[in-house]
Design an enzyme around this catalytic site. Structure first.
Site, short mmCIF file in Angstrom:
data_model
loop_
_atom_site.label_atom_id
_atom_site.label_comp_id
_atom_site.label_asym_id
_atom_site.label_seq_id
_atom_site.Cartn_x
_atom_site.Cartn_y
_atom_site.Cartn_z
N GLU A 1 0.83 -1.21 0.00
CA GLU A 1 0.00 0.00 0.00
C GLU A 1 0.86 1.25 0.00
O GLU A 1 1.98 1.24 0.52
CB GLU A 1 -0.84 0.05 1.28
N CYS A 7 3.31 8.47 1.55
CA CYS A 7 3.70 7.45 2.54
C CYS A 7 3.92 6.15 1.77
O CYS A 7 3.04 5.70 1.05
CB CYS A 7 2.58 7.31 3.57
N CYS A 34 5.24 -7.56 7.50
CA CYS A 34 6.19 -7.06 8.49
C CYS A 34 6.45 -8.15 9.52
O CYS A 34 5.53 -8.89 9.89
CB CYS A 34 5.62 -5.81 9.17
N CYS A 89 3.89 -5.91 15.93
CA CYS A 89 3.24 -4.97 16.87
C CYS A 89 1.76 -5.34 16.97
O CYS A 89 1.10 -5.54 15.95
CB CYS A 89 3.42 -3.53 16.37
N CYS A 135 -1.08 -3.51 14.89
CA CYS A 135 -0.77 -3.13 13.51
C CYS A 135 -1.21 -4.22 12.53
O CYS A 135 -0.85 -5.39 12.69
CB CYS A 135 0.72 -2.86 13.38
N GLY A 192 5.83 -2.59 6.60
CA GLY A 192 7.19 -3.10 6.72
C GLY A 192 8.04 -2.31 7.69
O GLY A 192 7.66 -1.25 8.17
N SER A 221 9.32 4.34 16.82
CA SER A 221 8.02 3.91 17.36
C SER A 221 8.24 3.38 18.77
O SER A 221 8.73 2.28 18.95
CB SER A 221 7.43 2.82 16.46
N LEU A 222 7.83 4.16 19.76
CA LEU A 222 8.09 3.79 21.15
C LEU A 222 6.92 3.01 21.76
O LEU A 222 7.07 1.90 22.21
CB LEU A 222 8.34 5.07 21.95
N CYS A 229 -2.51 1.27 8.75
CA CYS A 229 -1.39 0.70 8.03
C CYS A 229 -1.59 -0.80 7.76
O CYS A 229 -1.76 -1.58 8.68
CB CYS A 229 -0.18 0.91 8.93
#
Ligand code: SAH
Length: 375
Positions: free
Chosen positions: A112, A125, A132, A136, A139, A181, A236-237, A355
């Site tokens: 995408e 983007c 991926c 997470c 996600c 990803g 990304s925390l 995403c």
């Protein structure tokens, strides 16, 4: 309202005979076999540069539009190569004119990319992998694992395809590598693609207009810091301590916040670029006042910025975003503690904007659910 079209690029000059397997995409060939192929058909060497410039710098849709090449050469190119390695299989346009594409790669895999419009700013983007591996929990991109890395040409071509959606007077001003990803897990191909993007014949974009978002891979963050360019780094925390972060971002187990923050500090020291930290707000999981306090303590003394992202709903998941009051309380607390923070504005709220959601719908179900909304 969701506007949905299915489109595919037209090729006015068509291959004379159907090839037995898909022809190689021209842009990838331009970096490799093209000069030798041109020599083989008796064409001058400089044609390779001419063709490459057409591919990366102009808004053309077909070989036919390469008007300074002979019609014969254009036909031979069409017989030997495919114009693009990406085929648009779904095109969504949101009410705010955010456009999202689902693209099919030569091997049938899907990725995408998104075009976002703001006054004075047009941001694209892009994705860097098929799926991926980071896993997470909120996600959609990681739900089916990772299939493969995108090639440099496949990464760069997403920008070309989005550029073709724009009006003549519109210009890409920013690129965010925040699609499907983990960009730093595909480091070499990413860097090649960014090189073309920044190059004079690409889009000539300044590195400061490009942001790469990572789950936090310390070795690659340091390599990225030493690449000699001033790209923006977003980490990304999503949690202020290792116990919680490992629950939300499983790869944290082998890394840990300390190592990630140390690498991000090096990034700032080497490049002088302020690092941003992304924090997806998940209701009841990482959105409490204590979490905000702990996060402020963790980032204290760092020249950074926190981007709070209320979770975009993913249909397969029960997690949700907190309500607006809690989101703003979290943000205000960080600011009160001296940590610059903002809540990310939602773009394309009426399309499958989370995403990896489009690809997931298509890959898992074999079809896209019309009008399904991510948020
Ligand atoms: N692998 C990279 C890029 C991921 S996408 C990374 O981890 O940074 C860019 C950002 O969107 C990341 O911060 C990611 O955690 C976030 N994101 C992914 N899914 C989301 C969702 N459903 N809602 C809100 N943010 C999401």
């Amino acid at each position: 309202m969701l506007a949905c079209l299915v489109s595919s690029e037209s090729l006015p000059i068509l291959p004379s005979a159907a090839p037995s397997h898909p022809p190689p995409p021209l842009l990838a060939a331009a970096e490799g076999e093209l000069p030798a192929w041109l020599a083989g058909i008796g064409e001058k060497k400089f044609r390779a540069g001419q063709i490459r410039r057409w591919m990366i710098s102009r808004r053309i849709q077909s070989f036919e539009q390469m008007t300074d090449l002979s019609i014969g050469l254009r036909q031979q190119l069409a017989d030997r190569f495919s114009f693009s390695s990406l085929q648009t299989v779904r095109h969504q346009v949101a009410g705010d004119r955010t456009e999202k594409l689902l693209l099919r790669l030569h091997d049938g895999e899907l990725v995408e990319c998104v075009l976002m419009r703001d006054p004075g700013r047009k941001t694209v983007c892009i994705s860097t992998q098929v799926g991926c591996a980071m896993g997470c929990v909120f996600c959609a991109s990681g739900l089916l694992g990772v299939k493969r890395d995108l090639t440099a040409a496949e990464i760069f071509e997403q920008v070309l395809v989005l550029h073709r959606l724009m009006k003549e007077d519109e210009k890409i001003t920013n690129v965010v590598v925040m699609g499907i990803g983990e960009p730093l897990a595909n480091y070499n191909n990413l860097m090649q693609a960014l090189d073309v993007l920044c190059g004079d014949h690409g889009f000539g974009l300044g590195a400061r207009r490009i942001t790469v978002s990572t789950v936090g891979l310390p070795r690659q963050i340091r390599e990225f810091a030493r690449c000699g360019k001033q790209f923006n780094l977003a980490v990304s925390l999503h949690a202020p301590n290792d116990e919680l972060r490992t629950r939300i971002v499983p790869v944290n187990k082998g890394t840990g916040l300390k190592a990630i923050l140390a690498a991000a500090d090096d990034y700032f020291d080497i490049t002088g670029r302020r690092v941003s930290y992304e924090y997806v707000l998940l209701a009841g999981i990482n959105d409490q006042q204590d979490h905000a306090e702990e996060l402020a303590g963790l980032l204290h003394g760092r020249n950074c910025h926190v981007n709070l992202i209320p979770m975009n709903g993913v249909s397969e998941m029960v997690m949700t975003a907190p309500g607006e009051p809690r989101t703003h309380q979290f943000c205000d607390l960080l600011k009160d503690r001296g940590i610059p923070a903002t809540v990310r504005k939602r773009k394309g709220a009426d399309i499958d904007a989370a995403c990896g959601q489009l690809r997931l719908n298509r890959t898992a179900n074999g079809s896209v659910v019309e009008g399904e909304c991510a948020g």
